[in-house]
Write a protein that holds these residues in place. Structure first.
Motif, PDB file in Angstrom:
ATOM      1  N   HIS A   1       7.410  -1.581  -1.668  1.00 49.18           N
ATOM      2  CA  HIS A   1       8.363  -0.835  -0.845  1.00 49.18           C
ATOM      3  C   HIS A   1       8.983  -1.595   0.327  1.00 49.18           C
ATOM      4  O   HIS A   1      10.083  -1.276   0.744  1.00 49.18           O
ATOM      5  CB  HIS A   1       7.754   0.495  -0.370  1.00 49.18           C
ATOM      6  CG  HIS A   1       6.820   0.383   0.785  1.00 49.18           C
ATOM      7  ND1 HIS A   1       5.520  -0.042   0.673  1.00 49.18           N
ATOM      8  CD2 HIS A   1       6.990   0.646   2.108  1.00 49.18           C
ATOM      9  CE1 HIS A   1       4.943  -0.026   1.853  1.00 49.18           C
ATOM     10  NE2 HIS A   1       5.817   0.382   2.749  1.00 49.18           N
ATOM     11  N   ASP A   2       8.299  -2.582   0.877  1.00 52.16           N
ATOM     12  CA  ASP A   2       8.825  -3.258   2.077  1.00 52.16           C
ATOM     13  C   ASP A   2       9.041  -4.760   1.910  1.00 52.16           C
ATOM     14  O   ASP A   2       9.445  -5.414   2.874  1.00 52.16           O
ATOM     15  CB  ASP A   2       7.848  -3.063   3.260  1.00 52.16           C
ATOM     16  CG  ASP A   2       8.028  -1.741   3.988  1.00 52.16           C
ATOM     17  OD1 ASP A   2       9.079  -1.097   3.811  1.00 52.16           O
ATOM     18  OD2 ASP A   2       7.108  -1.358   4.729  1.00 52.16           O
TER      19      ASP A   2
ATOM     20  N   HIS B   1       0.640  -5.659   4.340  1.00 51.45           N
ATOM     21  CA  HIS B   1       1.013  -4.258   4.570  1.00 51.45           C
ATOM     22  C   HIS B   1       1.237  -3.490   3.262  1.00 51.45           C
ATOM     23  O   HIS B   1       0.722  -2.391   3.083  1.00 51.45           O
ATOM     24  CB  HIS B   1       2.256  -4.174   5.454  1.00 51.45           C
ATOM     25  CG  HIS B   1       2.887  -2.830   5.453  1.00 51.45           C
ATOM     26  ND1 HIS B   1       2.221  -1.704   5.874  1.00 51.45           N
ATOM     27  CD2 HIS B   1       4.107  -2.405   5.048  1.00 51.45           C
ATOM     28  CE1 HIS B   1       3.006  -0.652   5.733  1.00 51.45           C
ATOM     29  NE2 HIS B   1       4.159  -1.045   5.236  1.00 51.45           N
TER      30      HIS B   1
ATOM     31  N   ASP C   1       2.347   4.968   3.409  1.00 50.65           N
ATOM     32  CA  ASP C   1       2.850   3.896   4.267  1.00 50.65           C
ATOM     33  C   ASP C   1       2.311   4.036   5.690  1.00 50.65           C
ATOM     34  O   ASP C   1       1.885   3.086   6.310  1.00 50.65           O
ATOM     35  CB  ASP C   1       4.381   4.032   4.311  1.00 50.65           C
ATOM     36  CG  ASP C   1       5.089   2.844   4.916  1.00 50.65           C
ATOM     37  OD1 ASP C   1       4.419   1.864   5.257  1.00 50.65           O
ATOM     38  OD2 ASP C   1       6.314   2.908   5.040  1.00 50.65           O
TER      39      ASP C   1
HETATM   40 FE   FE2 Z   1       5.914   0.209   4.961  1.00 50.04          FE
END
Ligand code: FE2
Ligand code: FE2
Length: 269
Positions: free
Chosen positions: A128-129, A104, A218
């Motif tokens: 970011h994740d 992702h 995103d």
């Molecule tokens: Fe994300």
């Protein structure tokens, strides 16, 4: 698709009405009916309410905030993890630990790069994740903390606040509230006051566009058919990520324990 036979016949004036129609008129009426039912099936996609989402809590043996390394999405027993090198780098974590989040974030960074974003935004998208491997709740804040000693203030800002901005549309950059959130939080969900206050603060900040661009890139980054490798980002990592020579987790930084947790999630204490 099944149609309600009685309602359909009634709409045509009952059996007598149908008898008066020729075959072509009957076929047209049936087709119209099916098209309109299909349309309403699409528009009425039902999202749960926030209360229904809350009612799911006691149907699970774990809490939704648990990271994917701790409680894998796939269910079933966990697998033994491969050993980490002695001085692990960010790339080693991508290869050996970010099993659930790597695809992702790589897709997100890839999209940001294609959209001509700055190197700092591309890096923020890439990172970011990934903290969701150990913690999902407030992952913007946890994620920024995990990376803060190794990236610029701007990159940490983008990671920290992308979480709050995800709840707020910004038509000026084509960002809409995600349907995924209607599914996850309920159609009538209202973010808590700290998220609203954070949004108001970031909205006025000179760096507003940094986390906003993470949110923008995103949104469209969930394509299971696209596999992106880390290679296209190695130069950006080299320029903007300060790898500690002892390895992430061994450098005595205030966040080293977070890296060790990712490295050794089977450690009971
Ligand atoms: Fe994300
Ligand atoms: Fe996120």
């Amino acid at each position: 698709m099944e149609i309600d036979r009685k309602a359909f016949l009634d709409s045509l004036g009952g059996a007598d009405g149908v008898k008066r129609m020729d075959a072509e008129a009957r076929a047209d009426a049936l087709e119209n009916r099916m098209m309109s039912e299909l349309n309403s099936a699409v528009t009425a996609k039902k999202y749960p309410t926030a209360a229904e989402v809350e009612a799911q809590i006691e149907t699970r043996p774990y809490r939704a905030g648990a990271g994917f390394l701790i409680v894998p999405r796939a269910g079933g027993n966990v697998k033994k993890l491969p050993p980490m090198p002695a001085n692990p780098t960010l790339q080693d974590y991508f290869r050996l630990r970010f099993n659930d989040t790597a695809n992702h974030v790589l897709q997100s960074a890839n999209l940001a790069m294609k959209n001509g974003m700055s190197e700092e935004i591309v890096l923020a998208c890439l990172l970011h994740d990934v903290v969701q491997e150990i913690m999902r709740t407030d992952h913007g804040w946890w994620g920024a903390q995990l990376f803060e000693p190794y990236v610029s203030e701007k990159v940490a800002f983008a990671i920290r606040y992308h979480q709050a901005l995800r709840y707020y549309a910004d038509p000026s950059v084509g960002y809409e509230y995600p349907d995924l959130y209607r599914e996850l939080f309920g159609a009538d969900y209202v973010p808590p006051p700290y998220i609203e206050a954070t949004y108001q603060m970031v909205r006025k900040h000179k760096w507003y566009m940094e986390p906003r661009m993470v949110a923008v890139n995103d949104l469209y980054a969930f394509d299971p058919n696209v596999v992106v490798t880390i290679e296209p980002f190695l130069d950006i990592i080299g320029r903007h990520f300060k790898q500690p020579k002892e390895g992430l987790g061994n450098d005595g930084s205030p966040v080293a324990h977070m890296w060790r947790t990712i490295s050794r999630p089977d450690q009971p204490l």
